[in-house]
Design an enzyme around this catalytic site. Structure first.
Site, PDB file in Angstrom:
ATOM      1  N   PRO A 140      36.697  42.347  38.752  1.00  0.00           N
ATOM      2  CA  PRO A 140      35.281  42.741  38.775  1.00  0.00           C
ATOM      3  C   PRO A 140      34.942  43.919  39.685  1.00  0.00           C
ATOM      4  CG  PRO A 140      35.592  40.804  40.120  1.00  0.00           C
ATOM      5  CD  PRO A 140      36.931  41.100  39.486  1.00  0.00           C
ATOM      6  N   CYS A 141      35.438  45.094  39.331  1.00  0.00           N
ATOM      7  CA  CYS A 141      35.126  46.294  40.113  1.00  0.00           C
ATOM      8  C   CYS A 141      33.635  46.625  40.053  1.00  0.00           C
ATOM      9  CB  CYS A 141      35.986  47.467  39.657  1.00  0.00           C
ATOM     10  SG  CYS A 141      35.900  47.818  37.899  1.00  0.00           S
TER      11      CYS A 141
END
Length: 174
Positions: A140-141
């Site tokens: 989850p950048c």
């Protein structure tokens, strides 16, 4: 430990207004193309990261990954459990593994990530590794923001980052 793979399987996932291209080796998911990213981005990534690989279309091989992402988009999943095949530098992989610890609906700053990996002065390098993440959404950048709470760059565009964060219930500070 990564295992060598001579095949990368790919398929397209369509869900409502989302169209993603997923790619996996026999080890695990290795790449997700966000909407608007051209297919040749995947081909270029494969040439760089898995140079001996053949690219083969297979809905069957990608089905378990597509199922988890579809459940995420339907609000039925907040965590992913599919295996990943992380291809990057040791530092990038370290950052990506740290991103996996950011819970659904929460965010962390680049400086928090740098501190958490024991490299508090490597904020810019963390930003570079975050931007090079080949498996967005799963890693989850989009949950990494500026220290002051502002949304910063995203490879798929800030509109997609905002959409993902809003979907997860994140309320940006005014």
């Amino acid at each position: 430990m990564l295992q060598p793979s001579s095949t990368v399987y790919f398929a397209t996932l369509k869900h409502e207004d989302w169209e993603l291209r997923l790619a996996a080796t026999d080890v695990g998911l290795c790449n997700i193309l966000l909407p608007k990213e051209p297919f040749d981005s995947l081909e270029g990534w494969i040439k760089k990261s898995i140079p001996d690989a053949r690219l083969i279309h297979s809905e069957t091989k990608l089905q378990p990954y597509a199922k988890e992402i579809r459940e995420y988009f339907m609000g039925q999943r907040t965590a992913f459990f599919s295996p990943l095949d992380l291809r990057g530098t040791p530092f990038q992989v370290q950052v990506w593994r740290e991103l996996l610890h950011i819970p659904f609906g929460q965010t962390r700053s680049y400086s928090e990530i740098a501190t958490n990996i024991g490299r508090p002065r490597a904020v810019r390098a963390v930003g570079g590794a975050n931007g090079a993440n080949p498996i967005p959404i799963i890693i989850p950048c989009h949950r990494v923001i500026g220290k002051n709470g502002t949304l910063t760059g995203y490879s798929g565009g800030l509109d997609i980052k905002t959409k993902l964060l809003n979907f997860e219930g994140y309320a940006q500070k005014a």
